[in-house]
Design an enzyme around this catalytic site. Structure first.
Site, PDB file in Angstrom:
ATOM      1  N   ARG A 234       0.889  -1.349  -0.112  1.00  0.00           N
ATOM      2  CA  ARG A 234      -0.021   0.206  -0.014  1.00  0.00           C
ATOM      3  C   ARG A 234       1.024   1.292  -0.030  1.00  0.00           C
ATOM      4  O   ARG A 234       1.942   1.189   0.689  1.00  0.00           O
ATOM      5  CB  ARG A 234      -0.910  -0.284   1.123  1.00  0.00           C
ATOM      6  CG  ARG A 234      -2.049  -1.119   1.053  1.00  0.00           C
ATOM      7  CD  ARG A 234      -3.112  -0.496   0.250  1.00  0.00           C
ATOM      8  NE  ARG A 234      -4.295  -1.422  -0.071  1.00  0.00           N
ATOM      9  CZ  ARG A 234      -4.559  -2.403  -0.715  1.00  0.00           C
ATOM     10  NH1 ARG A 234      -3.598  -2.703  -1.471  1.00  0.00           N
ATOM     11  NH2 ARG A 234      -5.619  -3.131  -0.817  1.00  0.00           N
ATOM     12  N   HIS A 282      -1.861   0.548  -9.677  1.00  0.00           N
ATOM     13  CA  HIS A 282      -2.150  -0.271  -8.758  1.00  0.00           C
ATOM     14  C   HIS A 282      -2.996  -1.751  -9.502  1.00  0.00           C
ATOM     15  O   HIS A 282      -3.987  -1.829  -9.301  1.00  0.00           O
ATOM     16  CB  HIS A 282      -3.428   0.250  -7.972  1.00  0.00           C
ATOM     17  CG  HIS A 282      -3.490  -0.332  -6.845  1.00  0.00           C
ATOM     18  ND1 HIS A 282      -4.137  -0.051  -5.292  1.00  0.00           N
ATOM     19  CD2 HIS A 282      -3.919  -1.798  -6.419  1.00  0.00           C
ATOM     20  CE1 HIS A 282      -4.416  -0.731  -4.387  1.00  0.00           C
ATOM     21  NE2 HIS A 282      -4.101  -2.090  -4.992  1.00  0.00           N
TER      22      HIS A 282
HETATM   23  P1  NDP Z   1      -1.259 -11.819   4.429  1.00  0.00           P
HETATM   24  O1  NDP Z   1      -2.216 -11.389   5.378  1.00  0.00           O
HETATM   25  O2  NDP Z   1      -1.355 -13.027   3.791  1.00  0.00           O
HETATM   26  O3  NDP Z   1       0.245 -11.558   4.971  1.00  0.00           O
HETATM   27  C1  NDP Z   1       0.600 -10.310   5.368  1.00  0.00           C
HETATM   28  C2  NDP Z   1       2.274 -10.582   6.041  1.00  0.00           C
HETATM   29  O4  NDP Z   1       2.526  -9.235   6.420  1.00  0.00           O
HETATM   30  C3  NDP Z   1       2.341 -11.491   6.972  1.00  0.00           C
HETATM   31  O5  NDP Z   1       3.505 -12.280   6.644  1.00  0.00           O
HETATM   32  C4  NDP Z   1       2.752 -10.644   8.149  1.00  0.00           C
HETATM   33  O6  NDP Z   1       3.155 -11.305   9.267  1.00  0.00           O
HETATM   34  C5  NDP Z   1       3.245  -9.521   7.764  1.00  0.00           C
HETATM   35  N1  NDP Z   1       2.859  -8.427   8.587  1.00  0.00           N
HETATM   36  C6  NDP Z   1       1.896  -7.886   8.663  1.00  0.00           C
HETATM   37  N2  NDP Z   1       1.923  -6.879   9.843  1.00  0.00           N
HETATM   38  C7  NDP Z   1       3.194  -6.836  10.023  1.00  0.00           C
HETATM   39  C8  NDP Z   1       4.021  -6.017  11.001  1.00  0.00           C
HETATM   40  N3  NDP Z   1       3.614  -4.968  11.528  1.00  0.00           N
HETATM   41  N4  NDP Z   1       5.359  -6.091  10.891  1.00  0.00           N
HETATM   42  C9  NDP Z   1       5.954  -7.163  10.224  1.00  0.00           C
HETATM   43  N5  NDP Z   1       5.270  -8.086   9.452  1.00  0.00           N
HETATM   44  C10 NDP Z   1       3.881  -7.726   9.455  1.00  0.00           C
HETATM   45  O7  NDP Z   1      -1.480 -10.771   3.044  1.00  0.00           O
HETATM   46  P2  NDP Z   1      -1.354 -10.943   1.354  1.00  0.00           P
HETATM   47  O8  NDP Z   1       0.025 -11.456   1.155  1.00  0.00           O
HETATM   48  O9  NDP Z   1      -2.553 -11.616   0.947  1.00  0.00           O
HETATM   49  O10 NDP Z   1      -1.431  -9.522   1.025  1.00  0.00           O
HETATM   50  C11 NDP Z   1      -0.495  -8.516   1.389  1.00  0.00           C
HETATM   51  C12 NDP Z   1      -1.022  -7.159   0.815  1.00  0.00           C
HETATM   52  O11 NDP Z   1      -0.905  -6.997  -0.367  1.00  0.00           O
HETATM   53  C13 NDP Z   1      -2.492  -6.743   1.036  1.00  0.00           C
HETATM   54  O12 NDP Z   1      -2.705  -6.565   2.324  1.00  0.00           O
HETATM   55  C14 NDP Z   1      -2.543  -5.703   0.187  1.00  0.00           C
HETATM   56  O13 NDP Z   1      -2.549  -4.562   0.666  1.00  0.00           O
HETATM   57  C15 NDP Z   1      -1.508  -5.915  -0.885  1.00  0.00           C
HETATM   58  N6  NDP Z   1      -2.091  -6.424  -2.122  1.00  0.00           N
HETATM   59  C16 NDP Z   1      -1.851  -5.383  -3.231  1.00  0.00           C
HETATM   60  C17 NDP Z   1      -2.333  -5.843  -4.343  1.00  0.00           C
HETATM   61  C18 NDP Z   1      -1.776  -4.910  -5.456  1.00  0.00           C
HETATM   62  O14 NDP Z   1      -2.449  -5.036  -6.847  1.00  0.00           O
HETATM   63  N7  NDP Z   1      -0.974  -4.020  -5.522  1.00  0.00           N
HETATM   64  C19 NDP Z   1      -3.140  -6.790  -4.829  1.00  0.00           C
HETATM   65  C20 NDP Z   1      -3.374  -7.532  -3.581  1.00  0.00           C
HETATM   66  C21 NDP Z   1      -2.847  -7.250  -2.301  1.00  0.00           C
HETATM   67  P3  NDP Z   1       2.838 -12.616   9.902  1.00  0.00           P
HETATM   68  O15 NDP Z   1       3.056 -13.636   8.822  1.00  0.00           O
HETATM   69  O16 NDP Z   1       3.883 -13.074  10.936  1.00  0.00           O
HETATM   70  O17 NDP Z   1       1.354 -12.495  10.627  1.00  0.00           O
HETATM   71  C1  OXD Z   2      -5.991  -5.803  -3.128  1.00  0.00           C
HETATM   72  C2  OXD Z   2      -5.654  -5.027  -3.911  1.00  0.00           C
HETATM   73  O1  OXD Z   2      -5.846  -5.557  -1.887  1.00  0.00           O
HETATM   74  O2  OXD Z   2      -5.931  -5.078  -5.285  1.00  0.00           O
HETATM   75  O3  OXD Z   2      -6.490  -6.875  -3.525  1.00  0.00           O
HETATM   76  O4  OXD Z   2      -4.819  -4.190  -3.549  1.00  0.00           O
END
Ligand code: NDP
Ligand code: OXD
Length: 319
Positions: A234, A282
């Site tokens: 993000r 995005h």
């Molecule tokens: P998940 O919830 O599966 O994974 C999130 C990861 O971030 C986990 O490994 C988690 O750690 C880690 N994390 C969260 N908070 C912290 C913190 N404070 N410190 C360190 N590590 C942290 O999410 P996804 O992989 O499914 O998606 C990630 C993000 O990608 C989405 O939230 C979205 O914002 C973005 N996204 C963007 C898209 C785009 O087109 N640009 C499309 C889809 C998603 P832990 O494993 O230890 O819990």
């Molecule tokens: C998502 C995105 O979070 O598109 O799926 O950013």
């Protein structure tokens, strides 16, 4: 018993999702029990009939019109805008999208961007424009250190696709991970060490109060000189002003940004024309209704049977 769906997305027309859901939810009458907000306000529908909301970036306050919600199903992975809505109905479970196509497409984006910087294609692009025929030094992949912030669904899959190239891969997450061939860093205490060993940084974190602005003047300067930054988490996770400073002073060699503090980027933003920034709007990975429909249908059935849906968001961690 309330048993109607409401679709809420100010950006994305309902047809795509409705067309994908109709064949996988034969038990739902899509003529009488599928409402599109806010158009349904002008129809005979009763908001009390709605038990499940399918949403993508609903406006704050949209959900409060439905008093009998049993669950909210997000049609994307990131739930930050929903959790930022102070009127989100208390106690209503929130489900996020985990979908093989969404995951696959993100890994394509990450692999492409990593190879782009690693093989200096950004420099060769400019050299072509300058009619400049030269060989640049080709750095060995085995020596290149890639670091992924966020080792969840998307980060883990990206690691799986990057590993066969031979990069030295590390991940940073909240909790410790054990992934073959991936050095695990976790928690703020380990962030500095993780950044210091990272030549190409990928951000795939969810936006939460803890990750807001996590890449700032201090943390960006902890990357080695000449590092690259790829952000498809993000926009608010990177302090844009600080990034521009580090790009302009040469500490960061380049950035590929898919997400921004303000989307769309304002027409007059310096980001658009910055020579060291690659912009995409995005699109790193777009939700595929066709691919996601089965999982959504399964969750709708689970919710209506009174079972816990899959892929629940934890309101404590915010993802
Ligand atoms: P998940 O919830 O599966 O994974 C999130 C990861 O971030 C986990 O490994 C988690 O750690 C880690 N994390 C969260 N908070 C912290 C913190 N404070 N410190 C360190 N590590 C942290 O999410 P996804 O992989 O499914 O998606 C990630 C993000 O990608 C989405 O939230 C979205 O914002 C973005 N996204 C963007 C898209 C785009 O087109 N640009 C499309 C889809 C998603 P832990 O494993 O230890 O819990
Ligand atoms: C998502 C995105 O979070 O598109 O799926 O950013």
């Amino acid at each position: 018993m309330p048993s109607a769906l409401v679709y809420i997305s100010p950006e994305d027309p309902a047809e795509r999702w409705r067309d994908a859901l109709v064949p996988v939810l034969p038990e739902v009458n899509f003529t009488s029990d599928f409402h599109v907000w806010p158009d349904c306000k002008d129809t005979q529908y009763d908001p009390e009939d709605v038990d499940i909301a399918l949403v993508w970036r609903p406006k704050p306050g949209d959900l409060k019109h439905f008093p009998n919600l049993k669950a909210v199903i997000n049609l994307g992975a990131g739930v930050d805008t929903i959790l930022a809505d102070e009127t989100y109905p208390k106690g209503v479970p929130l489900v996020r999208l985990i979908d093989p196509a969404l995951t696959r497409h993100m890994s394509e984006f990450i692999v492409h961007r990593v190879l782009h910087f690693h093989r200096k294609f950004h420099v060769y692009d400019q050299m072509q424009r300058d009619h400049d025929w030269r060989e640049l030094i080709q750095e060995d992949t085995l020596q290149k250190r890639v670091g992924i912030m966020g080792l969840g669904t998307l980060g883990t899959d990206a690691v799986r696709h990057l590993a066969p190239f031979g990069f030295q891969i590390a991940g940073w997450s909240r909790t410790e991970k054990r992934i073959n061939g991936v050095q695990s860093f976790f928690g703020l205490d380990n962030l500095k060490e993780f950044l210091a060993r990272t030549d190409i940084l990928i951000c795939l974190l969810p936006l939460t109060p803890e990750t807001h602005g996590i890449l700032n003047a201090e943390t960006l300067s902890q990357l080695p000189k000449g590092a690259y930054v790829i952000n498809s988490g993000r926009g608010l996770q990177i302090d844009q002003e600080n990034l521009l400073v580090e790009l302009d002073n040469g500490h960061i060699a380049g950035a590929a940004l898919d997400v921004f503090c303000t989307e769309p980027i304002p027409k007059n933003s310096p980001i658009w024309d910055h020579p060291k920034i690659i912009v995409t709007p995005h699109i790193a990975s777009l939700s595929s209704a066709q691919s996601a429909a089965q999982n959504i249908a399964e969750n709708i059935r689970r919710i209506r049977r009174g079972e816990t849906p899959n892929d629940l968001v934890d309101f404590n961690t915010g993802y």
